[in-house]
Design an enzyme around this catalytic site. Sequence first.
Site, PDB file in Angstrom:
ATOM      1  N   ARG A 225       0.843  -1.192   0.000  1.00  0.00           N
ATOM      2  CA  ARG A 225       0.000   0.000   0.000  1.00  0.00           C
ATOM      3  C   ARG A 225       0.881   1.245   0.000  1.00  0.00           C
ATOM      4  O   ARG A 225       1.948   1.260   0.626  1.00  0.00           O
ATOM      5  CB  ARG A 225      -0.931   0.019   1.219  1.00  0.00           C
ATOM      6  CG  ARG A 225      -2.042  -1.017   1.178  1.00  0.00           C
ATOM      7  CD  ARG A 225      -3.076  -0.672   0.111  1.00  0.00           C
ATOM      8  NE  ARG A 225      -4.198  -1.602   0.114  1.00  0.00           N
ATOM      9  CZ  ARG A 225      -4.295  -2.685  -0.653  1.00  0.00           C
ATOM     10  NH1 ARG A 225      -3.308  -2.989  -1.487  1.00  0.00           N
ATOM     11  NH2 ARG A 225      -5.371  -3.453  -0.602  1.00  0.00           N
ATOM     12  N   HIS A 273      -0.326  -0.018 -10.004  1.00  0.00           N
ATOM     13  CA  HIS A 273      -1.091  -0.891  -9.112  1.00  0.00           C
ATOM     14  C   HIS A 273      -1.602  -2.130  -9.861  1.00  0.00           C
ATOM     15  O   HIS A 273      -2.802  -2.405  -9.906  1.00  0.00           O
ATOM     16  CB  HIS A 273      -2.266  -0.142  -8.479  1.00  0.00           C
ATOM     17  CG  HIS A 273      -2.693  -0.762  -7.167  1.00  0.00           C
ATOM     18  ND1 HIS A 273      -3.200  -0.016  -6.113  1.00  0.00           N
ATOM     19  CD2 HIS A 273      -2.698  -2.048  -6.728  1.00  0.00           C
ATOM     20  CE1 HIS A 273      -3.491  -0.820  -5.109  1.00  0.00           C
ATOM     21  NE2 HIS A 273      -3.198  -2.056  -5.464  1.00  0.00           N
TER      22      HIS A 273
END
Length: 310
Positions: A225, A273
């Site tokens: 993250r 991502h």
Amino acid sequence: MSIAVSLPAEDKTEWWCQMLRDLMPDWDIYPMSKVPDPEKVTYSVVWRPTTGAMTPFKNLKAIVSLGAGIDHVLADKELPEDVPIIRTVGTDLTQRMKEYVALHVLRHHRELPAIQANQNRQAWEQIIVPPATGRRVGVMGLGNLGAAAAELLTQIGFQVAGWSRAPKDIPGVQCYAGAEGFGAFLEGTEILVCLLPLTENTRGILNADTFNRLKRGASVINAARGPHLVDSDLIEALNSGQIGGATLDVFHVEPLPAAHPFWTHPKVTVTPHVASLIDAPTGSKIVAKNIRTFQETGSVPDLADAKRGY
């Protein structure tokens, strides 16, 4: 009974809805913004829901996170209380993460960014690196994804260390746990891979202190993250040479803003991502199975612990 689905992109929301309708014809499935009767919604399937989006659903039995992490769900300050959260994990996601980690560990290990730079300037310069058996890789986070990635790296031949909140035992991996084991885990690490869940204890863990404990010139890979990383600390470490290179798949703000220095830093590889990006054809089967199992039994193996954060 109804299922409400929400992703940041409208076209992807409809894609997931259609996949789930094909698998669950006995359920009414709608994009969250088009639910005709909120009282009938018993499950919500979400990725990065907007704050308050699930407030109208008073009869929710569970929230399904379209990913292994639940931090994006917990970020909703108006999240309905005491509603179970189901993680979406499976062999497809694990395989994708293993591929991503192996790819970028090997890129850094074999100095591929430097080789590509040499090609750009037409320089025939042979860069000699040790074999994988002479390189220590540290994996932060030994859950489903981290453990699988660590095991694969041992099979390639790397010296692999792993660090987690609680003690783990993984064949071929030197495991450390807790705050007391963190320093020993970092010592001598040349490639650091972050696959931790995002909690208050792990937020900002990729910082100057962590970087300074690594072997000088080490590489950093963050596929967990964005908030795990202190951006300014990494840039400073890259500029000083303490960190030799970084691969970043996750960011504080996504998409990564055009003006962010990571885009143009010569020692940073940016990926959007995609390390373990779930797709609707595969993920919908996992989601459908989890919802049916939860509906029948009140539990699933991938039930998250909201208080723990994962």
